[in-house]
Design a protein around this motif. Sequence first.
Motif, PDB file in Angstrom:
ATOM      1  N   UNK A   1       0.803  -1.223   0.000  1.00 18.79           N
ATOM      2  CA  UNK A   1       0.000   0.000   0.000  1.00 18.79           C
ATOM      3  C   UNK A   1       0.836   1.273   0.000  1.00 18.79           C
ATOM      4  N   UNK A   2       2.066   1.188   0.477  1.00 20.12           N
ATOM      5  CA  UNK A   2       2.897   2.393   0.623  1.00 20.12           C
ATOM      6  C   UNK A   2       4.172   2.374  -0.209  1.00 20.12           C
ATOM      7  N   UNK A   3       4.471   1.247  -0.846  1.00 16.92           N
ATOM      8  CA  UNK A   3       5.715   1.156  -1.593  1.00 16.92           C
ATOM      9  C   UNK A   3       6.898   0.741  -0.744  1.00 16.92           C
ATOM     10  N   UNK A   4       6.665   0.488   0.550  1.00 12.29           N
ATOM     11  CA  UNK A   4       7.732   0.016   1.430  1.00 12.29           C
ATOM     12  C   UNK A   4       8.847   1.024   1.608  1.00 12.29           C
ATOM     13  N   UNK A   5      10.064   0.542   1.675  1.00 10.82           N
ATOM     14  CA  UNK A   5      11.224   1.396   1.897  1.00 10.82           C
ATOM     15  C   UNK A   5      11.412   2.407   0.780  1.00 10.82           C
ATOM     16  N   UNK A   6      11.114   2.005  -0.441  1.00 10.36           N
ATOM     17  CA  UNK A   6      11.296   2.903  -1.591  1.00 10.36           C
ATOM     18  C   UNK A   6      10.254   4.005  -1.635  1.00 10.36           C
ATOM     19  N   UNK A   7       9.115   3.785  -1.008  1.00 13.89           N
ATOM     20  CA  UNK A   7       8.058   4.774  -1.053  1.00 13.89           C
ATOM     21  C   UNK A   7       7.364   4.800  -2.400  1.00 13.89           C
ATOM     22  N   UNK A   8       6.811   5.936  -2.757  1.00 16.01           N
ATOM     23  CA  UNK A   8       6.110   6.112  -4.038  1.00 16.01           C
ATOM     24  C   UNK A   8       6.997   6.960  -4.938  1.00 16.01           C
ATOM     25  N   UNK A   9       7.436   6.378  -6.026  1.00 17.00           N
ATOM     26  CA  UNK A   9       8.362   7.048  -6.938  1.00 17.00           C
ATOM     27  C   UNK A   9       7.771   7.116  -8.343  1.00 17.00           C
ATOM     28  N   UNK A  10       8.457   7.828  -9.233  1.00 17.92           N
ATOM     29  CA  UNK A  10       8.065   7.931 -10.647  1.00 17.92           C
ATOM     30  C   UNK A  10       6.613   8.376 -10.798  1.00 17.92           C
ATOM     31  N   UNK A  11       6.261   9.445 -10.101  1.00 14.20           N
ATOM     32  CA  UNK A  11       4.889   9.950 -10.169  1.00 14.20           C
ATOM     33  C   UNK A  11       4.731  10.864 -11.375  1.00 14.20           C
ATOM     34  N   UNK A  12       3.483  11.170 -11.702  1.00 19.93           N
ATOM     35  CA  UNK A  12       3.196  12.029 -12.845  1.00 19.93           C
ATOM     36  C   UNK A  12       3.570  13.478 -12.543  1.00 19.93           C
ATOM     37  N   UNK A  13       3.709  14.264 -13.575  1.00 17.39           N
ATOM     38  CA  UNK A  13       3.938  15.702 -13.426  1.00 17.39           C
ATOM     39  C   UNK A  13       2.618  16.357 -13.040  1.00 17.39           C
ATOM     40  N   UNK A  14       2.660  17.244 -12.076  1.00 15.03           N
ATOM     41  CA  UNK A  14       1.445  17.931 -11.642  1.00 15.03           C
ATOM     42  C   UNK A  14       0.926  18.810 -12.774  1.00 15.03           C
ATOM     43  N   UNK A  15      -0.356  18.696 -13.037  1.00 11.48           N
ATOM     44  CA  UNK A  15      -0.968  19.504 -14.089  1.00 11.48           C
ATOM     45  C   UNK A  15      -2.327  20.002 -13.627  1.00 11.48           C
TER      46      UNK A  15
END
Length: 395
Positions: free
Chosen positions: A175-189
């Motif tokens: 649910x959280x991506x673990x140690x890596x967290x949440x990466x490679x997210x979209x550009x805010x628009x």
Amino acid sequence: MTQVLDGVQRSTVPVKLFITAGIVFLIFFILPFLVGVFQTALISKLLLFGALAISLDLVWGFTGILSFAHGVFFTLGGYAMAYYLKLNLAAANNNYGGELPDFMVWNGLEQLPWFIAPLKFLPIAVLAMILVPAAFAYIIGWFIFRSKVSGVYITIITLAISSALTTLFISQQAYTGGTNGITDVAILSLAGIDITDINLYWVILIFTTLVLAGSWWLTKSNLGLILRSINENERRISYLGYDVASFKIFIWTLSAAIAGIAGGLFVPLNRFISPVYLAVAFGTQVVIWVAIGGRGTLVGPLIAALLLGQVQNSAERVTQDWQLIVGVLLLVVVLFLPKGLMGLVPERIGFNKLLESPTPNPSAGYVRAGLLDWFTPLQGALRSMQGWFSKDRDR
């Protein structure tokens, strides 16, 4: 609201402060045109850290509550925005060509969890990055302050909260991506238009300016006088009939909301969030910014975050032991500058007096109606929520 403490003079309009703030804001506004892309991104991040430090200064510098959990509030707001950006990543850019985030696919999830799905919509994500950390802070603040826990015990509790949530977020990898967290997210628009780095810099600059200005106004108001009085002598304030816990819960919750917004803006800037910012190490770093900048000055923690961030960036090019340099700076400040960096400002300039609210003597007597004329509705709401929790507990 126009009434003040007996014996405390009304402050004049701080023309010097407004002019100085306007010049500094203008310099920071045009800064992206003078420095490179890297420095613009770095200063944007440091401005957010400065806003986070200001939020801690409200509870520690003015109210006397030392917290190591502000990284928690920062990270909760960050995850709310990270889920929105991750869920709105185009299918073509997703590793698996679908709407389900990659880290969920890796961990065997087949559908989006119900408590994450609403964050696909920007208004809900924005509300979540404010309300989730604020609600979490209110709940733990209600138990802490209604139980009359104080001093070092609050610090220990915040350390425990930070450690516990770090472990929780790492363990819930699906649910959280673990140690890596949440990466490679979209550009805010917004409205189909991508927010560029320079536009995001200006948004962050305006946000930090509003946080600084709003905090200054708050601490110069009657509420600020009460907070300082709680810091000076909490028991005497309670003897005067004030519900000290309500004031603490309010400033604690407000501070968490500010931290959550800072975390939410951090994600589109750095394109990731991870449990690293939940950890005690980051919470300690925020405390160091406030201590070095100067408790109870607001602008001091902001300056310290900017300066130490630049020091860290420069030191990392020379040595991996940059923490040692920050530790030496902290030791010097503690030993020789008890008021922090703001203590270096000459008193004849009068800048410190403009930033600080007059500290009242609780025994001088309060004009009770004047102090609570605008805070009474909020206090009533807090008591109503307290009654609601009490009913649930009785059940």
